[in-house]
Design an enzyme around this catalytic site. Structure first.
Site, PDB file in Angstrom:
ATOM      1  N   GLU A 171      42.075  38.339  39.814  1.00  0.00           N
ATOM      2  CA  GLU A 171      42.219  39.658  40.753  1.00  0.00           C
ATOM      3  C   GLU A 171      41.190  39.900  41.278  1.00  0.00           C
ATOM      4  O   GLU A 171      40.145  40.122  40.691  1.00  0.00           O
ATOM      5  CB  GLU A 171      42.757  40.622  39.684  1.00  0.00           C
ATOM      6  CG  GLU A 171      44.059  40.286  38.867  1.00  0.00           C
ATOM      7  CD  GLU A 171      44.051  41.262  37.549  1.00  0.00           C
ATOM      8  OE1 GLU A 171      43.106  41.956  37.150  1.00  0.00           O
ATOM      9  OE2 GLU A 171      44.994  40.543  36.875  1.00  0.00           O
ATOM     10  N   SER A 222      48.411  40.449  37.306  1.00  0.00           N
ATOM     11  CA  SER A 222      49.480  39.378  36.269  1.00  0.00           C
ATOM     12  C   SER A 222      48.832  38.783  35.313  1.00  0.00           C
ATOM     13  O   SER A 222      48.512  37.323  35.773  1.00  0.00           O
ATOM     14  CB  SER A 222      50.261  38.861  37.394  1.00  0.00           C
ATOM     15  OG  SER A 222      51.048  39.892  38.096  1.00  0.00           O
ATOM     16  N   GLU A 223      47.987  39.178  34.356  1.00  0.00           N
ATOM     17  CA  GLU A 223      47.178  38.437  33.647  1.00  0.00           C
ATOM     18  C   GLU A 223      48.097  37.146  32.836  1.00  0.00           C
ATOM     19  O   GLU A 223      47.603  35.967  32.786  1.00  0.00           O
ATOM     20  CB  GLU A 223      46.292  38.987  32.380  1.00  0.00           C
ATOM     21  CG  GLU A 223      45.211  39.782  33.105  1.00  0.00           C
ATOM     22  CD  GLU A 223      45.826  41.133  33.777  1.00  0.00           C
ATOM     23  OE1 GLU A 223      46.933  41.603  33.574  1.00  0.00           O
ATOM     24  OE2 GLU A 223      45.054  41.694  34.303  1.00  0.00           O
ATOM     25  N   PHE A 248      38.343  41.583  33.243  1.00  0.00           N
ATOM     26  CA  PHE A 248      37.482  42.278  32.168  1.00  0.00           C
ATOM     27  C   PHE A 248      38.208  41.407  30.916  1.00  0.00           C
ATOM     28  O   PHE A 248      39.507  41.250  30.857  1.00  0.00           O
ATOM     29  CB  PHE A 248      37.754  43.536  31.913  1.00  0.00           C
ATOM     30  CG  PHE A 248      36.670  44.576  32.963  1.00  0.00           C
ATOM     31  CD1 PHE A 248      35.357  44.684  32.685  1.00  0.00           C
ATOM     32  CD2 PHE A 248      37.213  44.839  34.176  1.00  0.00           C
ATOM     33  CE1 PHE A 248      34.588  45.425  33.722  1.00  0.00           C
ATOM     34  CE2 PHE A 248      36.635  45.582  34.940  1.00  0.00           C
ATOM     35  CZ  PHE A 248      35.141  45.788  34.827  1.00  0.00           C
ATOM     36  N   ILE A 307      42.545  40.199  28.865  1.00  0.00           N
ATOM     37  CA  ILE A 307      43.027  38.983  28.470  1.00  0.00           C
ATOM     38  C   ILE A 307      44.283  39.294  27.365  1.00  0.00           C
ATOM     39  O   ILE A 307      45.331  38.460  27.183  1.00  0.00           O
ATOM     40  CB  ILE A 307      42.188  37.832  27.582  1.00  0.00           C
ATOM     41  CG1 ILE A 307      41.007  37.697  28.807  1.00  0.00           C
ATOM     42  CG2 ILE A 307      42.704  36.720  27.120  1.00  0.00           C
ATOM     43  CD1 ILE A 307      39.968  36.940  28.065  1.00  0.00           C
ATOM     44  N   HIS A 316      36.571  48.324  28.277  1.00  0.00           N
ATOM     45  CA  HIS A 316      35.833  47.354  29.218  1.00  0.00           C
ATOM     46  C   HIS A 316      34.570  47.042  28.369  1.00  0.00           C
ATOM     47  O   HIS A 316      33.593  46.729  29.124  1.00  0.00           O
ATOM     48  CB  HIS A 316      35.372  48.186  30.431  1.00  0.00           C
ATOM     49  CG  HIS A 316      36.445  48.579  31.554  1.00  0.00           C
ATOM     50  ND1 HIS A 316      37.568  49.638  31.201  1.00  0.00           N
ATOM     51  CD2 HIS A 316      36.907  48.080  32.634  1.00  0.00           C
ATOM     52  CE1 HIS A 316      38.281  49.654  32.216  1.00  0.00           C
ATOM     53  NE2 HIS A 316      38.063  48.808  32.774  1.00  0.00           N
TER      54      HIS A 316
END
Lengths: 325, 320
Positions: A29, A59-60, A83, A87, A128
């Protein structure tokens, strides 16, 4: 040797891999046009083009799944998750699909998942700031590395790109722009699974990784002024991890502190401590000490964040106690 | 590609072979001669057979557990299937996984996992590799109606559309995700309507018509190969048995099963090729005997293969 900051060393590893191997491509991204939120991938789109530096939707799950698919189809994908906390949104393919493919049907999955991890001491807050190496250490089939220097950032990433397995590189965002150091200009590979004795000492061992290795070296300087000679083992790789180097250091000093930024309970430091207790109990002159993050979310306010995080002063205090036991 | 007489007989052959293998596996499972449960594609054979038959050998499929026919079309031998089902040491999964999770990239087969929708982003990645390398190849993945409710489906279809990768998305809508009917799975009038939202072509196909499936997949694959991006194909069918062989499926209305039994894809296709003069009772009797012998031999061969050794558990977590 010329010096680079940590994020520049990461970029150089990516650049050289893209130059050297047509199978390598990046996806993630905001990595192409924008150059990444930490500007790690800045300039790569212009040099290597949109087929090899690919901006994706948010869209992880699909990023991690697509990297897996491209890897088994002969590519060497490097996926960036903006970040490491995010995940979690792609956890399913990673732990159920990616990590099991080679075990289940013998197909290598040569992919890299890069992500900035860890706290910033700058109010990044609960979403984060996390250090989640222990999540992945529980998943057989995934390798995990956490470089603590610019040279290791380049060398471990290069090793990860060449590895035939999925490798998660938890880059330390605290160090991205704070840490400068010598980095070899040409090919530089740091083998995955080898710790480094970052500082030699006699009185006690600190085992740490990522930003905590950096903080532990700072603590060792303070302690040296007090006459306490500390050895710092920078683990560098979490899976697989270098038991031999850790146990050799413990055998030498007889005292050990395990310092990690993640939540204390069931953090990777618990594994390290348990292994030392199992394998080197006779060598210990003091109980194994763990210094870690609290078992709370990582708060945003600087006062609260500072309370949550281990730092060089807390390490100094802990090692004084360890040496005085 | 247009179908010749020989192609038509092959389509029929693969559907028959698929059902024969699964019927035999059903018996084996009930006799305790398999590792794990059995999930069949009984009644929906036209979809994997028609879809896989529409692809070129260099294309890649990411099939699911009801797609025996897709594996057979790609060249997986029944011996391999039974060895896999028995968890044999030399089977695709070496006893470490079970069911139709066969993977072999040399034959363009991605090994599925039990989290079915994960095949979608992985197939997207295979298609992305083809696009980056500018190869005229496509990836195809199959999934059920239940998978379309997941985030993985949304992310993969959306990203495939945005990146315009050569991917064919085949939904086998068999009406049931374990015990959950379509009405509890989505509120759209038709599942294929979702294609509109992703900005990609959608096709609604009679999933019990092998030639209709073949035609739709051929068209979608040609479009993808030409750089036209992904297509969503909804193949309407019916799950004629339980979710697995231990699911009695008493939640399925009997009249629904009766209605769909009339549309069995194999019986329908046999009538069609007989009417076209391509098949007759004599050929049918020959096929029946051939299948019987092939299956018996395959089971015999598979059962003679060695079991895994305990130390095999340690092997293969990482590639060397």
């Amino acid at each position: 040797m010329r010096h680079l900051t940590y994020y520049q060393a990461v970029r150089e590893a990516l650049w050289q891999a893209l130059e050297a191997d047509p199978r390598v491509f990046l996806l993630g991204e905001d990595i192409a046009t924008y150059g990444g939120v930490y500007k790690v991938t800045e300039g790569l789109l212009e040099r290597f083009g949109p087929d090899r530096v690919i901006d994706t939707p948010i869209s992880e799950n699909a990023i991690i799944g697509a990297a897996t698919g491209a890897a088994i189809a002969g590519m060497r994908p490097i996926a960036e998750i903006q970040f490491a906390d995010f995940i979690a949104s792609g956890f399913d393919p990673l732990v159920n699909m990616t990590s099991t493919i080679h075990y289940r049907w013998g197909q290598p999955v040569p992919m890299v998942l890069r992500a900035p991890a860890g706290a910033t001491w700058a109010s990044a807050g609960p979403f984060h700031s996390q250090s989640m190496e222990a999540w992945f250490a529980q998943i057989p089939g995934l390798k995990v590395v956490m470089p603590a220097t610019p040279a290791d950032a380049k060398g471990l990433l290069t090793a990860a790109i060449r590895d035939p397995n999925p490798v998660i590189v938890l880059e330390q965002k605290y160090l991205y722009r704070r840490m400068t150091g010598p980095v070899p200009e040409g090919e530089h590979v740091v083998p995955i699974g080898e710790a480094q004795v970052a500082r030699e000492g006699r009185d006690a061992t600190i085992v740490a990784w990522g930003t905590m290795a950096f903080k532990s070296l700072q603590a060792a300087e303070i302690l040296a002024a007090e006459g306490i000679d500390v050895e710092v083992v920078d683990l560098r790789s979490i899976v697989p991890w270098d038991r031999e180097t850790v146990l050799a250091s413990v055998a030498k000093t007889g005292r050990v502190a395990v310092v990690y930024e993640a939540h204390r309970t069931a953090g990777f430091g618990a594994e390290v401590a348990a292994t030392i207790a199992e394998e080197a109990f006779q060598a210990l002159d003091a109980p194994i000490l763990r210094l870690a993050g609290l078992d709370t979310p990582i708060p945003a306010h600087p006062v609260l964040e500072a309370e949550y995080l281990p730092d060089e002063h807390k390490v100094v205090e802990a090692v004084r106690g360890l040496v005085g036991f | 590609m247009s179908l010749t007489d020989e192609h038509r007989r092959q389509l029929y052959y693969y559907m028959r072979l698929s059902r024969a293998v699964e019927d035999a596996a059903w018996a084996l499972n009930n006799q305790g001669r398999m590792v794990g449960r059995l999930y069949t594609g009984h009644g929906q054979e036209a979809i994997p057979v028609g879809a896989a038959y529409a692809l070129e050998p260099e294309d890649v499929i990411a099939p699911m557990y009801r797609d025996m026919g897709a594996h057979l079309v790609r060249g997986v031998d029944p011996v391999e299937v039974f060895a896999q089902f028995m968890g044999k040491r030399d089977s695709s999964n070496m006893g470490k996984d079970s069911g139709l999770h066969i993977g072999d990239m040399s034959r363009g087969i991605v090994g599925m996992i039990s989290v079915l929708p994960d095949s979608l982003p992985v197939a997207l990645g295979v298609a992305l590799a083809f696009k980056i390398r500018k190869e005229p190849r496509v990836a195809l993945t199959t999934f059920g109606d239940g998978s379309t409710s997941t985030g993985a489906f949304h992310e993969a279809v959306n990203m495939a559309a945005v990146l315009q990768v050569p991917l064919v998305l085949v939904c086998e809508n068999n009406g049931w995700a374990l015990s959950t009917p379509n009405a509890r799975e989505y509120a759209a009038a038709n599942l294929v309507d979702k294609a509109v939202g992703y900005g990609i072509p959608g096709r609604h196909v009679d999933g019990n018509d092998v030639e209709a499936v073949h035609a739709a997949v051929s068209e979608a694959a040609a479009l993808a190969r030409a750089g036209g991006g992904p297509t969503l194909i909804e193949c309407r069918t019916m799950r004629m048995r339980g979710h697995s062989n231990i699911d009695p499926a008493d939640y399925v209305p009997p009249e629904m099963l009766a209605e769909w039994a009339e549309r069995d894809p194999i019986h329908r296709y046999r009538a069609r090729i007989e009417a076209a003069g391509l098949w007759d009772a004599e050929r049918e009797a020959g096929l029946e005997a051939e299948l019987q012998e092939r299956i018996d031999q395959a089971i015999h061969q598979a059962e003679a293969m060695p079991e895994p050794e305990p130390e095999d558990v340690h092997v293969g977590v990482f590639a060397e």
